[in-house]
Design an enzyme around this catalytic site. Structure first.
Site, short mmCIF file in Angstrom:
data_model
loop_
_atom_site.label_atom_id
_atom_site.label_comp_id
_atom_site.label_asym_id
_atom_site.label_seq_id
_atom_site.Cartn_x
_atom_site.Cartn_y
_atom_site.Cartn_z
N TYR A 27 0.67 -1.36 -0.06
CA TYR A 27 0.15 -0.11 0.06
C TYR A 27 0.99 1.33 -0.04
O TYR A 27 0.18 2.33 0.12
CB TYR A 27 -1.09 0.12 1.19
CG TYR A 27 -1.89 -1.26 1.11
CD1 TYR A 27 -2.69 -1.50 0.08
CD2 TYR A 27 -1.94 -2.04 2.22
CE1 TYR A 27 -3.76 -2.63 0.02
CE2 TYR A 27 -2.84 -3.26 2.19
CZ TYR A 27 -3.52 -3.44 1.11
OH TYR A 27 -4.34 -4.49 1.17
N HIS A 104 -7.52 0.86 -6.89
CA HIS A 104 -6.72 0.02 -5.84
C HIS A 104 -5.42 0.28 -5.77
O HIS A 104 -4.97 0.09 -6.94
CB HIS A 104 -7.23 -1.27 -5.75
CG HIS A 104 -8.58 -1.74 -5.66
ND1 HIS A 104 -9.26 -1.72 -4.57
CD2 HIS A 104 -9.48 -2.03 -6.79
CE1 HIS A 104 -10.50 -2.14 -4.80
NE2 HIS A 104 -10.96 -2.19 -6.01
C1 DQA Z 1 -7.37 -2.19 -1.66
C2 DQA Z 1 -7.13 -3.76 -2.06
C3 DQA Z 1 -8.27 -4.44 -1.04
O1 DQA Z 1 -8.13 -5.78 -1.36
C4 DQA Z 1 -7.85 -4.33 0.38
O2 DQA Z 1 -8.95 -4.90 1.06
C5 DQA Z 1 -7.71 -2.72 0.74
C6 DQA Z 1 -6.99 -1.93 0.10
C7 DQA Z 1 -5.89 -1.46 -2.23
O3 DQA Z 1 -6.16 -0.18 -2.38
O4 DQA Z 1 -5.01 -2.04 -2.84
O5 DQA Z 1 -8.31 -2.56 1.89
O6 DQA Z 1 -8.34 -1.72 -1.85
#
Ligand code: DQA
Length: 152
Positions: A27, A104
């Protein structure tokens, strides 16, 4: 003269308030406010007017989606894990009358199978994933083009 359609709502769902404590490999390690600061800068370069919302409450997220058309011309949505299972959020988005991009940070298509499912499927035409923070810049450009807000 009518108002330019340039208001974009940036919606973050569950666990984005602790973004800086989540796996930086996946992230990026930024805090939510650092992420929003970058999004804000990119948005103004594109002549977009951003507003920001994050909640860990599914009910609040649904309520926000119900009102989305009142304060926004478009949306960028990263609903986190809700993306993959919250039919309630999918149904709430179905009544939101604005174009949206699903974003994402991580590559959800290359992770666990359950992350490959999106409740927004069929309602959102553009998904950007696996590009980290830069994905938001791409999402904003798509929105700017869609709204014709890139002028000056
Ligand atoms: C997310 C991907 C999702 O699977 C995960 O649960 C998140 C972050 C992303 O930004 O990569 O909380 O949305």
């Amino acid at each position: 003269m009518s108002r330019a359609a340039n208001r974009v709502a940036i919606l973050h769902g569950v666990n984005f308030d602790v973004l800086d404590r989540r796996d930086p490999e996946l992230y990026g390690g930024l805090s939510l406010s650092e992420l929003e600061y970058r999004i804000g800068r990119w948005a103004s370069e594109l002549h977009l007017e951003p507003s920001f919302f994050q909640t860990n409450s599914e009910a609040e997220f649904c309520g926000y989606l119900h009102r989305l058309g009142q304060g926004a011309d478009a949306a960028i949505i990263n609903a986190g894990a809700w993306t993959h299972y919250s039919r309630a959020i999918g149904d709430a988005f179905a009544v939101a009358p604005v174009p949206a991009v699903e974003i994402h940070l991580s590559d959800v298509e290359a992770r666990e199978d359950w992350r490959k499912v999106s409740v927004f499927e069929g309602m959102i035409d553009t998904r950007v994933f696996g590009k980290g923070v830069e994905g938001y810049r791409e999402g904003l450009s798509i929105i700017a083009e869609r709204l014709g807000a890139g002028g000056g």
